[in-house]
Scaffold this motif. Structure first.
Motif, PDB file in Angstrom:
ATOM      1  N   ASN A   1       0.829  -1.213   0.000  1.00  0.00           N
ATOM      2  CA  ASN A   1       0.000   0.000   0.000  1.00  0.00           C
ATOM      3  C   ASN A   1       0.858   1.256   0.000  1.00  0.00           C
ATOM      4  O   ASN A   1       0.480   2.278  -0.558  1.00  0.00           O
ATOM      5  CB  ASN A   1      -0.922   0.012   1.214  1.00  0.00           C
ATOM      6  CG  ASN A   1      -2.016  -1.018   1.077  1.00  0.00           C
ATOM      7  OD1 ASN A   1      -2.431  -1.322  -0.043  1.00  0.00           O
ATOM      8  ND2 ASN A   1      -2.458  -1.568   2.183  1.00  0.00           N
ATOM      9  N   ALA A   2       2.037   1.179   0.645  1.00  0.00           N
ATOM     10  CA  ALA A   2       2.893   2.365   0.709  1.00  0.00           C
ATOM     11  C   ALA A   2       3.306   2.803  -0.683  1.00  0.00           C
ATOM     12  O   ALA A   2       3.227   3.980  -1.032  1.00  0.00           O
ATOM     13  CB  ALA A   2       4.131   2.063   1.557  1.00  0.00           C
ATOM     14  N   ALA A   3       3.728   1.821  -1.494  1.00  0.00           N
ATOM     15  CA  ALA A   3       4.141   2.163  -2.854  1.00  0.00           C
ATOM     16  C   ALA A   3       2.962   2.674  -3.664  1.00  0.00           C
ATOM     17  O   ALA A   3       3.047   3.687  -4.366  1.00  0.00           O
ATOM     18  CB  ALA A   3       4.760   0.933  -3.519  1.00  0.00           C
ATOM     19  N   SER A   4       1.819   1.971  -3.568  1.00  0.00           N
ATOM     20  CA  SER A   4       0.638   2.373  -4.341  1.00  0.00           C
ATOM     21  C   SER A   4       0.149   3.739  -3.912  1.00  0.00           C
ATOM     22  O   SER A   4      -0.177   4.588  -4.749  1.00  0.00           O
ATOM     23  CB  SER A   4      -0.488   1.348  -4.153  1.00  0.00           C
ATOM     24  OG  SER A   4      -0.082   0.099  -4.627  1.00  0.00           O
ATOM     25  N   ASN A   5       0.082   3.942  -2.614  1.00  0.00           N
ATOM     26  CA  ASN A   5      -0.421   5.224  -2.122  1.00  0.00           C
ATOM     27  C   ASN A   5       0.476   6.379  -2.550  1.00  0.00           C
ATOM     28  O   ASN A   5       0.002   7.476  -2.836  1.00  0.00           O
ATOM     29  CB  ASN A   5      -0.537   5.198  -0.593  1.00  0.00           C
ATOM     30  CG  ASN A   5      -1.664   4.284  -0.136  1.00  0.00           C
ATOM     31  OD1 ASN A   5      -2.565   3.976  -0.921  1.00  0.00           O
ATOM     32  ND2 ASN A   5      -1.588   3.827   1.101  1.00  0.00           N
ATOM     33  N   TYR A   6       1.791   6.115  -2.597  1.00  0.00           N
ATOM     34  CA  TYR A   6       2.714   7.176  -3.019  1.00  0.00           C
ATOM     35  C   TYR A   6       2.424   7.550  -4.474  1.00  0.00           C
ATOM     36  O   TYR A   6       2.326   8.729  -4.818  1.00  0.00           O
ATOM     37  CB  TYR A   6       4.162   6.702  -2.866  1.00  0.00           C
ATOM     38  CG  TYR A   6       5.157   7.661  -3.481  1.00  0.00           C
ATOM     39  CD1 TYR A   6       5.483   8.855  -2.833  1.00  0.00           C
ATOM     40  CD2 TYR A   6       5.755   7.386  -4.720  1.00  0.00           C
ATOM     41  CE1 TYR A   6       6.375   9.752  -3.405  1.00  0.00           C
ATOM     42  CE2 TYR A   6       6.646   8.279  -5.284  1.00  0.00           C
ATOM     43  CZ  TYR A   6       6.954   9.465  -4.626  1.00  0.00           C
ATOM     44  OH  TYR A   6       7.835  10.350  -5.198  1.00  0.00           O
ATOM     45  N   VAL A   7       2.278   6.517  -5.319  1.00  0.00           N
ATOM     46  CA  VAL A   7       2.033   6.777  -6.744  1.00  0.00           C
ATOM     47  C   VAL A   7       0.700   7.501  -6.924  1.00  0.00           C
ATOM     48  O   VAL A   7       0.594   8.486  -7.668  1.00  0.00           O
ATOM     49  CB  VAL A   7       2.037   5.460  -7.538  1.00  0.00           C
ATOM     50  CG1 VAL A   7       1.591   5.701  -8.980  1.00  0.00           C
ATOM     51  CG2 VAL A   7       3.426   4.835  -7.514  1.00  0.00           C
ATOM     52  N   ILE A   8      -0.340   7.019  -6.229  1.00  0.00           N
ATOM     53  CA  ILE A   8      -1.657   7.642  -6.347  1.00  0.00           C
ATOM     54  C   ILE A   8      -1.608   9.094  -5.889  1.00  0.00           C
ATOM     55  O   ILE A   8      -2.185   9.991  -6.501  1.00  0.00           O
ATOM     56  CB  ILE A   8      -2.698   6.836  -5.540  1.00  0.00           C
ATOM     57  CG1 ILE A   8      -2.922   5.473  -6.205  1.00  0.00           C
ATOM     58  CG2 ILE A   8      -4.016   7.608  -5.434  1.00  0.00           C
ATOM     59  CD1 ILE A   8      -3.723   4.511  -5.374  1.00  0.00           C
ATOM     60  N   SER A   9      -0.870   9.321  -4.795  1.00  0.00           N
ATOM     61  CA  SER A   9      -0.750  10.684  -4.284  1.00  0.00           C
ATOM     62  C   SER A   9      -0.069  11.594  -5.301  1.00  0.00           C
ATOM     63  O   SER A   9      -0.507  12.725  -5.525  1.00  0.00           O
ATOM     64  CB  SER A   9       0.050  10.669  -2.968  1.00  0.00           C
ATOM     65  OG  SER A   9       0.335  11.988  -2.568  1.00  0.00           O
ATOM     66  N   GLU A  10       1.006  11.081  -5.912  1.00  0.00           N
ATOM     67  CA  GLU A  10       1.711  11.888  -6.908  1.00  0.00           C
ATOM     68  C   GLU A  10       0.818  12.202  -8.101  1.00  0.00           C
ATOM     69  O   GLU A  10       0.807  13.314  -8.615  1.00  0.00           O
ATOM     70  CB  GLU A  10       2.972  11.133  -7.381  1.00  0.00           C
ATOM     71  CG  GLU A  10       4.074  11.094  -6.350  1.00  0.00           C
ATOM     72  CD  GLU A  10       4.635  12.483  -6.071  1.00  0.00           C
ATOM     73  OE1 GLU A  10       5.125  13.116  -7.008  1.00  0.00           O
ATOM     74  OE2 GLU A  10       4.539  12.932  -4.908  1.00  0.00           O
ATOM     75  N   ILE A  11       0.054  11.197  -8.538  1.00  0.00           N
ATOM     76  CA  ILE A  11      -0.833  11.399  -9.694  1.00  0.00           C
ATOM     77  C   ILE A  11      -1.917  12.415  -9.346  1.00  0.00           C
ATOM     78  O   ILE A  11      -2.249  13.290 -10.142  1.00  0.00           O
ATOM     79  CB  ILE A  11      -1.460  10.056 -10.130  1.00  0.00           C
ATOM     80  CG1 ILE A  11      -0.370   9.157 -10.735  1.00  0.00           C
ATOM     81  CG2 ILE A  11      -2.592  10.278 -11.133  1.00  0.00           C
ATOM     82  CD1 ILE A  11      -0.824   7.760 -11.046  1.00  0.00           C
ATOM     83  N   ASN A  12      -2.475  12.285  -8.136  1.00  0.00           N
ATOM     84  CA  ASN A  12      -3.531  13.216  -7.733  1.00  0.00           C
ATOM     85  C   ASN A  12      -3.031  14.662  -7.705  1.00  0.00           C
ATOM     86  O   ASN A  12      -3.794  15.596  -7.920  1.00  0.00           O
ATOM     87  CB  ASN A  12      -4.081  12.831  -6.365  1.00  0.00           C
ATOM     88  CG  ASN A  12      -5.003  11.635  -6.452  1.00  0.00           C
ATOM     89  OD1 ASN A  12      -5.546  11.347  -7.526  1.00  0.00           O
ATOM     90  ND2 ASN A  12      -5.184  10.935  -5.344  1.00  0.00           N
ATOM     91  N   ASN A  13      -1.740  14.818  -7.432  1.00  0.00           N
ATOM     92  CA  ASN A  13      -1.180  16.167  -7.423  1.00  0.00           C
ATOM     93  C   ASN A  13      -1.014  16.736  -8.827  1.00  0.00           C
ATOM     94  O   ASN A  13      -0.936  17.949  -9.011  1.00  0.00           O
ATOM     95  CB  ASN A  13       0.187  16.163  -6.728  1.00  0.00           C
ATOM     96  CG  ASN A  13       0.049  15.937  -5.236  1.00  0.00           C
ATOM     97  OD1 ASN A  13      -0.982  16.250  -4.645  1.00  0.00           O
ATOM     98  ND2 ASN A  13       1.088  15.378  -4.633  1.00  0.00           N
ATOM     99  N   LEU A  14      -0.930  15.836  -9.795  1.00  0.00           N
ATOM    100  CA  LEU A  14      -0.657  16.273 -11.168  1.00  0.00           C
ATOM    101  C   LEU A  14      -1.910  16.353 -12.041  1.00  0.00           C
ATOM    102  O   LEU A  14      -1.966  17.139 -12.978  1.00  0.00           O
ATOM    103  CB  LEU A  14       0.345  15.304 -11.835  1.00  0.00           C
ATOM    104  CG  LEU A  14       1.746  15.241 -11.225  1.00  0.00           C
ATOM    105  CD1 LEU A  14       2.530  14.099 -11.846  1.00  0.00           C
ATOM    106  CD2 LEU A  14       2.472  16.555 -11.468  1.00  0.00           C
ATOM    107  N   VAL A  15      -2.899  15.507 -11.734  1.00  0.00           N
ATOM    108  CA  VAL A  15      -4.036  15.380 -12.629  1.00  0.00           C
ATOM    109  C   VAL A  15      -5.325  15.748 -11.894  1.00  0.00           C
ATOM    110  O   VAL A  15      -5.570  15.282 -10.784  1.00  0.00           O
ATOM    111  CB  VAL A  15      -4.150  13.924 -13.161  1.00  0.00           C
ATOM    112  CG1 VAL A  15      -5.351  13.780 -14.101  1.00  0.00           C
ATOM    113  CG2 VAL A  15      -2.867  13.527 -13.879  1.00  0.00           C
TER     114      VAL A  15
END
Length: 630
Positions: free
Chosen positions: A360-374
């Motif tokens: 979840n840590a890896a997934s949440n990091y990626v999702i968080s980064e995407i949410n900041n961009l899109v």
């Protein structure tokens, strides 16, 4: 895709190029000497035939967008029987259409190699289900191959053609969106100059598949299937690597093999696991599999969608009396739904090793980064899309008739009409289902008006038999055909309403209204949905007609219209809102919902860069506050 298409015909063996998976498949087909390529567009497979269309003349091959997948298969199948190498491409749902002739083609066998490239959609991202088409290969008893990366997507084509001609069977090549739409480095091979002259040698015992012939060919098919299993043992894209002393094994199929490698690297366990990379997913290379199973105490099977391989391997292990732990989707080590990721596979392997890994840590990091961009947005019809005007007219027509109403939808970009504020369709199942389901509602005694909505391409694909059924059985339905002249959802491929073929040749432009009349529909109207009042009136009239009725809402796809205007040097003339006259009722927003419009300071504002000047919003405004110009 433009630059990549240019690489399809360069004959520079050994050159390394960046290429999309679907284009690599097209290149592989050309290197293998394909002469006929057919398809009906369907994401994520469309670029295979789309790219071949653009080089067909240069390559000296025939390419067509067929009216549906079954037709596409039968065209390619006939070419194969005439000794010519052929490919048909489709998305997984297309296999449902192909199934009937495909299953019989395994009995007749083929002559020239026949390859069916099918793109499954595990998530699903652009489909109404996530079926696993490997079941069709098992059902038909034909080989199914899965490439593990973009390079293999190209290379597998030549191997598939060779296998098809060796076995005289069609061969399936299964891919998923991560192969179809991923770009990777591809080393080019030589383009085949093979050009076979078509020659169909009559043999009624093979090609006239009546039951007496089918009985004989069934035995032949079983022999060929057994031979396919033998050939799978030495298929060059299968690879077994036994790690000394390893107690854990992994079987990775297709792209999943890449996930396995990445997971083992993340866990630092590359040398602790024996790995079988499987490209022949049907039939299985049982001896190769048994080598792995006999050497470990635990095996994890990584495959997309269903536990097809896992089930076969459980059966194999039980039959051989092997005592080992078999893990995968059936044991919930891998989820039963949605697409696999390297993160998911890493977590599964970590549990087997008893290692610590926070997926979840890896997934949440990626999702968080995407949410900041899109910025999240609801899917919508384009600004100026004529389908929006048609849906608005249907809803207004049903209000006028004032007896409720059911709208059965179909497959195409117009199913985006389900989203607010339109919320315009009540069902959407599969190609052509709108008209037949409308008949069903009619015959079961639904007393509300029943309107079926179907696009022009889908009408040619699967709507005509259902319309004949409606006429034949006196179904009281109204069919609204949304005719924008293109198969727009999958990338603007031409269809019988466009007037050109896949290879750019002018052809007869078929009119849905003429076909509707030929099917026996007495009440047929054609309107431009940009004329809102005329469209509403036509639909009301059609609903009140006592027999099946058809309204063709015809206006070219907005994107294509804008492209034509750009070529002609014509700029759109956008509309604007007179803020002094706007009463802030927001009917234009709440009932039409064009993405060029937005609320601002209690009023409505039109984005002049997005507005295409269709003028539909001006017709909707009750106080005529919307006008062309600023």
């Amino acid at each position: 895709m433009g630059m990549e298409v240019g690489l399809l015909t360069v004959d520079t063996p050994g050159q390394r190029v960046l290429m999309m998976g679907n284009v690599a498949i097209a290149r592989g087909a050309l290197e293998a000497g394909v002469q006929v390529a057919t398809s009906y567009p369907g994401t994520p497979s469309s670029e295979i035939i789309g790219s071949l269309c653009q080089v067909a003349r240069q390559a000296g091959i025939y390419v067509e967008w067929s009216t549906n997948e079954m037709v596409a298969f039968e065209v390619a199948f006939a070419a194969s029987l005439a000794g010519v190498r052929s490919i048909v491409a489709c998305k997984h749902l297309g296999m449902n259409w192909i199934a009937d002739p495909f299953l019989v083609s395994a009995y007749t066998g083929v002559n020239g190699g026949l390859i069916i490239v099918v793109a499954d959609d595990p998530h699903p991202y652009s489909s109404q289900n996530a079926e696993d088409t490997r079941y069709y290969a098992k059902l038909a008893k034909v080989p199914c191959l899965e490439p593990s990366d973009v390079q293999e997507a190209k290379d597998v084509m030549a191997l598939a053609f060779e296998l098809s001609e060796t076995l005289q069977l069609p061969v399936m090549v299964r891919i998923t969106p991560r192969i179809a739409h991923t770009r990777g480095i591809v080393v080019l091979g030589s383009i085949s100059r093979l050009r076979r002259k078509a020659n169909f040698e009559k043999d009624s015992t093979r090609y006239v598949m009546i039951s007496s012939n089918a009985r004989n060919r069934h035995a032949w098919l079983n022999k060929q299937y057994a031979r396919a299993a033998e050939l799978a043992e030495t298929f060059q894209l299968n690879r077994l690597k036994l790690a000394p002393g390893a107690t854990v094994g992994v079987i990775g199929c297709g792209l999943s093999y890449g996930y396995v490698r990445e997971a083992l690297h993340l866990l630092g366990a590359e040398n602790q696991v024996s790995i079988l990379k499987l490209a022949t997913v049907n039939p299985l290379p049982t001896q190769l599999v048994c080598k792995l199973l006999s050497s470990v105490t635990t095996v994890l099977i990584v495959e997309e969608i269903d536990p097809v391989i896992e089930t076969d391997i459980r059966s194999l292990a039980q039959g051989l009396g092997l005592n080992l732990e078999i893990r995968g989707r059936l044991t919930n080590d891998l989820p039963r739904e949605l697409e696999l990721t390297p993160d998911i596979v890493t977590a599964a392997l970590a549990r087997i090793f008893g290692a610590s890994y926070d997926s979840n840590a890896a997934s949440n990091y990626v999702i968080s980064e995407i949410n900041n961009l899109v910025t999240r947005r609801t899917p919508f019809l384009c600004a100026g899309c004529p389908h929006r005007a048609s849906y608005y007219a249907i809803k207004q027509a049903l209000k006028k008739v004032n007896r409720g109403g059911i709208v059965t939808g179909d497959r195409g970009c117009y199913n985006q009409g389900i989203h607010p504020p339109l919320k315009a369709i009540d069902t959407c199942i599969c190609m052509g289902a709108s008209i037949a389901m409308a008949c069903g509602f009619s015959k079961v005694g639904i007393e509300e008006p029943i309107v079926a909505v179907i696009g022009d391409s889908t009408f040619f694909h699967a709507g005509i038999p259902a319309l004949i059924n409606a006429v034949y059985n006196h179904a009281k339905v109204t069919v609204v055909i949304l005719d924008n002249g293109w198969t727009a959802m999958t990338g603007h491929q031409p269809n019988p309403a466009t007037g050109i073929t896949a290879m750019g040749d002018p052809t007869k432009m078929l009119k849905p209204e003429e076909l509707a009349m030929a099917c026996g529909v007495d009440h047929v109207k054609v309107v431009d949905p940009y004329n809102v009042k005329a469209t509403i009136d036509s639909i009301v009239e059609a609903i009140n007609h006592p027999e099946p009725s058809v309204v063709v809402c015809r206006h070219i796809c907005t994107l294509q219209e804008l492209r034509t205007m750009k070529l002609m040097g014509i700029k759109p003339a956008p509309y604007s809102v007179n803020l002094d006259e706007c009463t802030s009722c927001k009917l234009c927003l709440f009932q039409l919902g064009c993405p060029a419009m937005a609320a601002e300071n209690g009023k409505v504002k039109i984005d002049t860069y997005t507005c295409v000047g269709c003028g539909v919003c001006a017709q909707v405004c009750p106080v005529e506050a919307i006008r062309r110009g600023s």
